[in-house]
Design a protein around this motif. Structure first.
Motif, PDB file in Angstrom:
ATOM      1  N   ARG A  50       4.919  93.350 -41.210  1.00  0.00           N
ATOM      2  CA  ARG A  50       4.317  94.684 -41.230  1.00  0.00           C
ATOM      3  C   ARG A  50       4.051  95.142 -42.661  1.00  0.00           C
ATOM      4  O   ARG A  50       3.024  95.777 -42.940  1.00  0.00           O
ATOM      5  N   ALA A  51       4.958  94.807 -43.561  1.00  0.00           N
ATOM      6  CA  ALA A  51       4.725  95.159 -44.966  1.00  0.00           C
ATOM      7  C   ALA A  51       3.504  94.414 -45.508  1.00  0.00           C
ATOM      8  O   ALA A  51       2.678  94.989 -46.235  1.00  0.00           O
ATOM      9  N   GLU A  52       3.368  93.137 -45.153  1.00  0.00           N
ATOM     10  CA  GLU A  52       2.236  92.338 -45.630  1.00  0.00           C
ATOM     11  C   GLU A  52       0.910  92.882 -45.119  1.00  0.00           C
ATOM     12  O   GLU A  52      -0.095  92.876 -45.835  1.00  0.00           O
ATOM     13  N   LEU A  53       0.900  93.371 -43.869  1.00  0.00           N
ATOM     14  CA  LEU A  53      -0.337  93.884 -43.272  1.00  0.00           C
ATOM     15  C   LEU A  53      -0.488  95.393 -43.431  1.00  0.00           C
ATOM     16  O   LEU A  53      -1.467  95.967 -42.958  1.00  0.00           O
ATOM     17  N   ASP A  54       0.466  96.033 -44.100  1.00  0.00           N
ATOM     18  CA  ASP A  54       0.449  97.484 -44.307  1.00  0.00           C
ATOM     19  C   ASP A  54       0.392  98.226 -42.969  1.00  0.00           C
ATOM     20  O   ASP A  54      -0.435  99.118 -42.752  1.00  0.00           O
ATOM     21  N   VAL A  55       1.298  97.833 -42.049  1.00  0.00           N
ATOM     22  CA  VAL A  55       1.417  98.469 -40.744  1.00  0.00           C
ATOM     23  C   VAL A  55       2.636  99.381 -40.769  1.00  0.00           C
ATOM     24  O   VAL A  55       3.733  98.964 -41.147  1.00  0.00           O
ATOM     25  N   GLU A  56       2.449 100.627 -40.365  1.00  0.00           N
ATOM     26  CA  GLU A  56       3.546 101.589 -40.378  1.00  0.00           C
ATOM     27  C   GLU A  56       4.593 101.267 -39.320  1.00  0.00           C
ATOM     28  O   GLU A  56       4.262 100.859 -38.206  1.00  0.00           O
ATOM     29  N   THR A 106       1.074  86.035 -38.816  1.00  0.00           N
ATOM     30  CA  THR A 106       1.564  87.289 -39.388  1.00  0.00           C
ATOM     31  C   THR A 106       1.272  88.463 -38.464  1.00  0.00           C
ATOM     32  O   THR A 106       2.107  89.351 -38.285  1.00  0.00           O
ATOM     33  N   VAL A 107       0.089  88.457 -37.846  1.00  0.00           N
ATOM     34  CA  VAL A 107      -0.261  89.520 -36.907  1.00  0.00           C
ATOM     35  C   VAL A 107       0.702  89.531 -35.730  1.00  0.00           C
ATOM     36  O   VAL A 107       1.196  90.595 -35.319  1.00  0.00           O
ATOM     37  N   MET A 108       0.994  88.356 -35.159  1.00  0.00           N
ATOM     38  CA  MET A 108       1.931  88.300 -34.037  1.00  0.00           C
ATOM     39  C   MET A 108       3.324  88.740 -34.469  1.00  0.00           C
ATOM     40  O   MET A 108       4.014  89.459 -33.729  1.00  0.00           O
ATOM     41  N   ALA A 109       3.750  88.319 -35.661  1.00  0.00           N
ATOM     42  CA  ALA A 109       5.077  88.705 -36.146  1.00  0.00           C
ATOM     43  C   ALA A 109       5.187  90.214 -36.340  1.00  0.00           C
ATOM     44  O   ALA A 109       6.260  90.795 -36.156  1.00  0.00           O
ATOM     45  N   ALA A 110       4.070  90.854 -36.715  1.00  0.00           N
ATOM     46  CA  ALA A 110       4.083  92.301 -36.938  1.00  0.00           C
ATOM     47  C   ALA A 110       4.034  93.102 -35.640  1.00  0.00           C
ATOM     48  O   ALA A 110       4.284  94.302 -35.639  1.00  0.00           O
ATOM     49  N   SER A 111       3.743  92.446 -34.532  1.00  0.00           N
ATOM     50  CA  SER A 111       3.513  93.144 -33.270  1.00  0.00           C
ATOM     51  C   SER A 111       4.810  93.341 -32.483  1.00  0.00           C
ATOM     52  O   SER A 111       5.857  92.759 -32.791  1.00  0.00           O
ATOM     53  N   ASP A 112       4.704  94.153 -31.430  1.00  0.00           N
ATOM     54  CA  ASP A 112       5.788  94.307 -30.463  1.00  0.00           C
ATOM     55  C   ASP A 112       5.537  93.492 -29.204  1.00  0.00           C
ATOM     56  O   ASP A 112       6.475  93.099 -28.514  1.00  0.00           O
ATOM     57  N   VAL A 113       4.262  93.257 -28.898  1.00  0.00           N
ATOM     58  CA  VAL A 113       3.890  92.502 -27.716  1.00  0.00           C
ATOM     59  C   VAL A 113       2.525  91.879 -27.996  1.00  0.00           C
ATOM     60  O   VAL A 113       1.751  92.395 -28.812  1.00  0.00           O
ATOM     61  N   VAL A 114       2.234  90.766 -27.314  1.00  0.00           N
ATOM     62  CA  VAL A 114       1.007  90.016 -27.586  1.00  0.00           C
ATOM     63  C   VAL A 114       0.231  89.797 -26.287  1.00  0.00           C
ATOM     64  O   VAL A 114       0.810  89.436 -25.264  1.00  0.00           O
ATOM     65  N   LEU A 115      -1.090  90.013 -26.365  1.00  0.00           N
ATOM     66  CA  LEU A 115      -2.014  89.640 -25.293  1.00  0.00           C
ATOM     67  C   LEU A 115      -2.876  88.520 -25.843  1.00  0.00           C
ATOM     68  O   LEU A 115      -3.559  88.703 -26.851  1.00  0.00           O
ATOM     69  N   MET A 116      -2.859  87.352 -25.193  1.00  0.00           N
ATOM     70  CA  MET A 116      -3.491  86.191 -25.819  1.00  0.00           C
ATOM     71  C   MET A 116      -4.133  85.249 -24.825  1.00  0.00           C
ATOM     72  O   MET A 116      -3.764  85.202 -23.643  1.00  0.00           O
ATOM     73  N   ALA A 117      -5.090  84.483 -25.354  1.00  0.00           N
ATOM     74  CA  ALA A 117      -5.631  83.351 -24.622  1.00  0.00           C
ATOM     75  C   ALA A 117      -4.601  82.239 -24.616  1.00  0.00           C
ATOM     76  O   ALA A 117      -3.817  82.083 -25.554  1.00  0.00           O
ATOM     77  N   SER A 118      -4.597  81.452 -23.555  1.00  0.00           N
ATOM     78  CA  SER A 118      -3.671  80.330 -23.472  1.00  0.00           C
ATOM     79  C   SER A 118      -3.989  79.312 -24.559  1.00  0.00           C
ATOM     80  O   SER A 118      -5.145  79.049 -24.876  1.00  0.00           O
ATOM     81  N   GLY A 119      -2.936  78.723 -25.138  1.00  0.00           N
ATOM     82  CA  GLY A 119      -3.109  77.722 -26.183  1.00  0.00           C
ATOM     83  C   GLY A 119      -1.840  77.606 -27.004  1.00  0.00           C
ATOM     84  O   GLY A 119      -0.790  78.166 -26.653  1.00  0.00           O
ATOM     85  N   THR A 120      -1.936  76.878 -28.125  1.00  0.00           N
ATOM     86  CA  THR A 120      -0.762  76.673 -28.980  1.00  0.00           C
ATOM     87  C   THR A 120      -0.237  77.978 -29.547  1.00  0.00           C
ATOM     88  O   THR A 120       0.949  78.087 -29.875  1.00  0.00           O
ATOM     89  N   THR A 121      -1.108  78.999 -29.663  1.00  0.00           N
ATOM     90  CA  THR A 121      -0.630  80.279 -30.178  1.00  0.00           C
ATOM     91  C   THR A 121       0.450  80.888 -29.296  1.00  0.00           C
ATOM     92  O   THR A 121       1.275  81.665 -29.776  1.00  0.00           O
ATOM     93  N   SER A 122       0.472  80.538 -28.008  1.00  0.00           N
ATOM     94  CA  SER A 122       1.548  81.057 -27.149  1.00  0.00           C
ATOM     95  C   SER A 122       2.887  80.458 -27.551  1.00  0.00           C
ATOM     96  O   SER A 122       3.934  81.105 -27.409  1.00  0.00           O
TER      97      SER A 122
END
Length: 385
Positions: free
Chosen positions: A179-185, A260-276
């Protein structure tokens, strides 16, 4: 002493990463080892002599491979001839099974040891292919335990070496630093939206994903949304979709940085793939969705032999995270599932414990283990010269 010769073929970027790490691990034991075949920039940097550009093998879909078939067949014949004259101790195919397994079978029938790294999805569909694989490889290296069990059941020598991502991603939560890297409150819930890395995936999923974000915002007004774009083309595609959506959504599109985006999140909505798998290793609750074309889905639904399509559920061998497919990919279905993942603290804690157990199972120093098996299969001692 004669140098240890190893043939190695990777056909796409993910294989280049695995191949480079494998070469590095083998060279730590055999500094004079020689590697020839096909590799990308990372493998070349580690000392692999690539006999053609790896991109020539990276073809997707149905029409493009047919258009390139004469070139691919010429390259395959050339590699077969080269390996027979060069006489490596072993030939390794990394993924790209449609191209590499044929070469592996050819050289194996002529006395050269072979190993395949990353199993095809033979456990999920067209399981009869395992008979051809058994004739092509002396040893299979898999990334996941459920793949290893499949080959054991079919009498194919196999070792699960774990997944390199599990070695790279720490078990500790990375939310604060991300969150610090992406400047997310802090103090605002964040949904990461990952509609895929290919144009067709984004075209199928971005609209229902944005509609789901709008549904969630009505239920949780302070929620924020982050979308990582895999490349410049996907960023343009995503921004155009947001512009056409005509709804005022607090969506930020980030160039790259999906982890980094996933790490900064609380929950993820995603297409199936290695990112899951990455979301699992980052300990993020998720909803995994996918849409196929109408005819592709009709064909695949007849052929697929597994009840799950997301990696978290395949690894757990049960419904660990929600999966949404085809006509169910809509806000009225995905919104409530995400809200449950976001607000049910007991469920989150239980899920994170499950994710951590899977993480520990997969973190096995994959490249080092793979190097051990390669050297044993090649019939050389596993010690530095």
């Amino acid at each position: 002493m004669t140098a240890l010769r190893i043939g190695i073929i990777a056909g796409e970027a993910s294989g280049d990463i695995l191949g480079a790490d494998l070469i590095r691990a083998i060279k730590s034991r055999y500094p004079n080892a020689e590697f020839e075949g096909v590799g990308g920039p990372l493998m070349i940097e580690q000392g692999c002599r690539s006999l053609c550009e790896m991109d020539r093998l990276s073809v997707m879909g149905i029409v493009e491979p047919l258009k390139r078939l004469p070139e691919l067949l010429r390259l395959r014949r050339f590699l077969k001839s080269h390996f027979l004259s060069w006489q490596p101790a072993i030939v390794i195919g990394i993924d790209s099974p449609d191209f590499t397994l044929n070469i592996e079978r050819y050289v194996r029938e002529r006395g050269i040891k072979t190993l395949h790294y990353v199993s095809p999805s033979v456990w999920a569909w067209r399981q009869g292919r395992v008979k051809g694989i058994a004739k092509s490889v002396d040893h299979m290296l898999t990334l996941f335990p459920f793949e290893e069990r499949f080959y054991q059941e079919h009498g194919v020598p196999v070792t699960c070496v774990g997944h390199p991502l599990a070695d790279q991603i720490p078990l500790t939560d990375q939310r604060s630093s991300a969150r610090a890297e992406l400047d997310v409150e802090d103090g605002h819930p964040v949904l990461a939206i990952l509609p895929g890395s290919r144009s067709g995936e984004v075209a199928q999923l971005i609209r229902p994903f944005l509609e789901t974000a709008q549904w969630l915002r009505r239920a949780q007004p302070n929620i924020e949304f982050l979308i990582p774009a895999a490349n410049a083309e996907r960023k343009i595609q995503i921004l155009q979709a947001i512009g056409a959506f005509s709804q005022d959504l607090p969506v930020r599109v980030v160039s790259g940085q999906s982890r980094t985006v996933m790490a900064a999140s609380d929950v993820v909505l995603m297409a199936s793939g290695t990112t899951s798998l990455e979301a699992l290793l980052l300990q993020r609750p998720m909803v995994v969705a996918y849409r196929f074309g109408k005819w592709s889905y009709k064909l695949l639904s007849r052929l697929v032999k597994t009840p799950f399509f997301s990696l978290p559920n395949l690894l757990a061998q049960r419904a660990l995270v929600p999966e949404v497919l085809q006509d169910e990919v809509r806000a009225e279905v995905m919104g409530p599932l995400l809200l449950e993942q976001l607000n049910n603290a007991n469920h989150r804690e239980s899920l994170i414990n499950e994710f951590q157990c899977i993480h520990r199972q997969l973190a096995q120093a994959a490249s080092e283990r793979a190097a051990d098996v390669v050297l044993a299969c090649a019939g050389v001692s596993n010690a530095s010269d």
